[in-house]
Design an enzyme around this catalytic site. Structure first.
Site, PDB file in Angstrom:
ATOM      1  N   THR A  27      66.814  12.228  44.166  1.00 46.71           N
ATOM      2  CA  THR A  27      67.478  13.528  44.241  1.00 46.71           C
ATOM      3  C   THR A  27      67.916  14.058  42.875  1.00 46.71           C
ATOM      4  OG1 THR A  27      68.290  13.186  46.448  1.00 46.71           O
ATOM      5  CG2 THR A  27      69.747  14.378  45.024  1.00 46.71           C
ATOM      6  N   GLY A  45      72.968   9.517  51.840  1.00 45.50           N
ATOM      7  CA  GLY A  45      73.766  10.674  52.239  1.00 45.50           C
ATOM      8  C   GLY A  45      74.784  10.365  53.316  1.00 45.50           C
ATOM      9  N   THR A  47      74.555  11.481  44.592  1.00 50.68           N
ATOM     10  CA  THR A  47      73.208  11.040  44.955  1.00 50.68           C
ATOM     11  C   THR A  47      73.334   9.664  45.593  1.00 50.68           C
ATOM     12  OG1 THR A  47      71.096  10.265  44.063  1.00 50.68           O
ATOM     13  CG2 THR A  47      72.925  10.320  42.528  1.00 50.68           C
ATOM     14  N   GLY A  48      72.376   9.321  46.445  1.00 45.16           N
ATOM     15  CA  GLY A  48      72.441   8.026  47.120  1.00 45.16           C
ATOM     16  C   GLY A  48      72.259   8.216  48.611  1.00 45.16           C
ATOM     17  N   ARG A  68      66.967  15.124  60.361  1.00 43.36           N
ATOM     18  CA  ARG A  68      68.085  14.536  59.611  1.00 43.36           C
ATOM     19  C   ARG A  68      68.514  15.458  58.451  1.00 43.36           C
ATOM     20  NH1 ARG A  68      69.167  12.690  54.084  1.00 43.36           N
ATOM     21  NH2 ARG A  68      70.521  10.889  54.211  1.00 43.36           N
ATOM     22  N   VAL A  69      69.813  15.663  58.341  1.00 40.77           N
ATOM     23  CA  VAL A  69      70.374  16.405  57.211  1.00 40.77           C
ATOM     24  C   VAL A  69      71.298  15.447  56.471  1.00 40.77           C
ATOM     25  CG1 VAL A  69      71.924  18.294  56.579  1.00 40.77           C
ATOM     26  CG2 VAL A  69      70.200  18.655  58.353  1.00 40.77           C
ATOM     27  N   GLY A  70      71.204  15.430  55.172  1.00 40.43           N
ATOM     28  CA  GLY A  70      72.028  14.503  54.386  1.00 40.43           C
ATOM     29  C   GLY A  70      73.270  15.164  53.814  1.00 40.43           C
ATOM     30  N   ASP A  71      73.748  14.625  52.717  1.00 40.57           N
ATOM     31  CA  ASP A  71      74.978  15.119  52.089  1.00 40.57           C
ATOM     32  C   ASP A  71      74.752  16.345  51.203  1.00 40.57           C
ATOM     33  OD1 ASP A  71      73.499  13.118  50.480  1.00 40.57           O
ATOM     34  OD2 ASP A  71      74.916  13.720  48.926  1.00 40.57           O
TER      35      ASP A  71
HETATM   36  N1  ASP Z   1      71.736  11.938  48.939  1.00 40.86           N
HETATM   37  C1  ASP Z   1      70.402  12.264  49.359  1.00 40.86           C
HETATM   38  C2  ASP Z   1      70.337  12.269  50.862  1.00 40.86           C
HETATM   39  O1  ASP Z   1      70.869  11.353  51.481  1.00 40.86           O
HETATM   40  C3  ASP Z   1      69.360  11.342  48.877  1.00 40.86           C
HETATM   41  C4  ASP Z   1      69.431  10.926  47.434  1.00 40.86           C
HETATM   42  O2  ASP Z   1      70.391  11.164  46.736  1.00 40.86           O
HETATM   43  O3  ASP Z   1      68.463  10.321  47.004  1.00 40.86           O
HETATM   44  O4  ASP Z   1      69.698  13.129  51.426  1.00 40.86           O
END
Ligand code: ASP
Length: 304
Positions: free
Chosen positions: A173, A226, A223-224, A201-204
């Site tokens: 990301t 979500g 990032t990481g 799916r929706v992330g952060d």
């Molecule tokens: N945070 C993002 C998500 O979970 C993914 C990422 O940071 O790589 O959608």
């Protein structure tokens, strides 16, 4: 106030070879220089939008062109921006090449914060945004290999964990924070989400306070994984700490400790910038390429 722009290319393992390292560094530098070009006349929102667009177009990161795919092999993207107490975001968008541009349209031209799914795609078409060309060959190959493993009946204890780990090896990301000459802060994120996620799916990344947050005290992006970032309201917590005059590094450390103790390491990373222009990037993964540029023109790349 001296303007500053900071960006990241995602927390992960980043076990990269020499060429990938050079490519990542080059794109980060390019995004910083391009985004910062407007610092005399433009706002922090302009700086982060331009920088994120460069990262989305690079194909190196898991955003825009380089977006990963879900279990069905399709791309769906999330992006969000925050500036002057307003936010604009898109969730589960499949059409636009640059979800960050669509997020900016939501911020500037609507009364809402998040537009999702087909409606987001329709809005992108209506606004004349360029269409996404589809997954990169590299992404499709990763997907096919993974499906092949599943077909062969290879044991996968936790598909989500394993596949994410695999994805974290190759790209991630993107996000940006900036402060402009008028001392206004902005934060933004853009992502293809996590590899092999469930459709829908929706992330952060499109959620203010989770994937991004900015107010008059500071700005932060995440990032990481979500789901963990959502459960901890991570960027809101970081910026609240900045309002208590905690240094950005300390503010990130606090939430990172919570995330690591609740969910384990190799799960998240953040960059944060305060109103005095102090910037920090921290992560509990092996690497998180990030960097910043300020008015003295120096470009710093760290974390890889
Ligand atoms: N945070 C993002 C998500 O979970 C993914 C990422 O940071 O790589 O959608």
């Amino acid at each position: 106030m001296k303007a500053i722009l900071a960006i990241h290319g995602g927390a992960g393992k980043w076990a990269v070879d020499e060429k990938t390292y050079r490519d990542v560094k080059k794109v980060l530098e390019e995004a910083l220089v391009e985004g910062f070009r407007v610092y005399r006349t433009g706002s922090s929102l302009d700086m982060i939008t331009i920088a994120i667009e460069v990262l989305e177009n690079s194909g190196i990161f898991n955003a825009g062109i380089g977006s990963t795919v879900d279990v069905s092999g399709s791309i769906s993207m999330d992006a969000g921006l925050m500036y002057r107490n307003r936010a604009g975001a898109v969730a589960y968008a499949k059409y636009p090449k640059n979800p960050v541009k669509l997020a900016r349209i939501v911020l500037e031209k609507t009364d809402h914060i998040i537009i999702a799914g087909d409606a987001a795609d329709n809005l992108a078409r209506k606004m004349g945004l360029e269409p996404h060309p589809g997954p990169l060959p590299r992404t499709l190959e990763l997907y096919r290999n993974f499906m092949e493993k599943l077909r062969r009946g290879e044991k996968i204890e936790s598909p989500f964990k394993k596949s994410l780990e695999m994805w974290l090896n190759i790209g991630d990301t993107v996000g940006a924070v900036a402060i402009d000459k008028d001392s206004v802060l902005a934060a933004g994120a853009s992502t293809g989400g996590v590899f092999f996620k469930m459709p829908g799916r929706v992330g952060d990344s499109p959620i203010p306070g989770a994937g991004f947050y900015a107010n008059e005290c500071g700005a932060a992006v995440a990032t990481g994984i979500g789901e963990y970032i959502l459960l901890t309201h991570a960027t809101l917590k970081i910026v609240e700490e900045l309002c208590n005059n905690t240094l950005p590094g300390k503010a990130i450390e606090k939430i990172l400790n919570v995330i690591t103790s609740r969910f384990g390491s190799n799960t998240a990373g953040f960059i944060a910038l305060d109103k005095l222009g102090r910037v920090a990037g921290l992560y509990n993964t092996r690497a998180m390429p990030w960097g910043y540029i300020s008015e003295d023109g120096a470009v710093k790349i760290l974390g890889i």
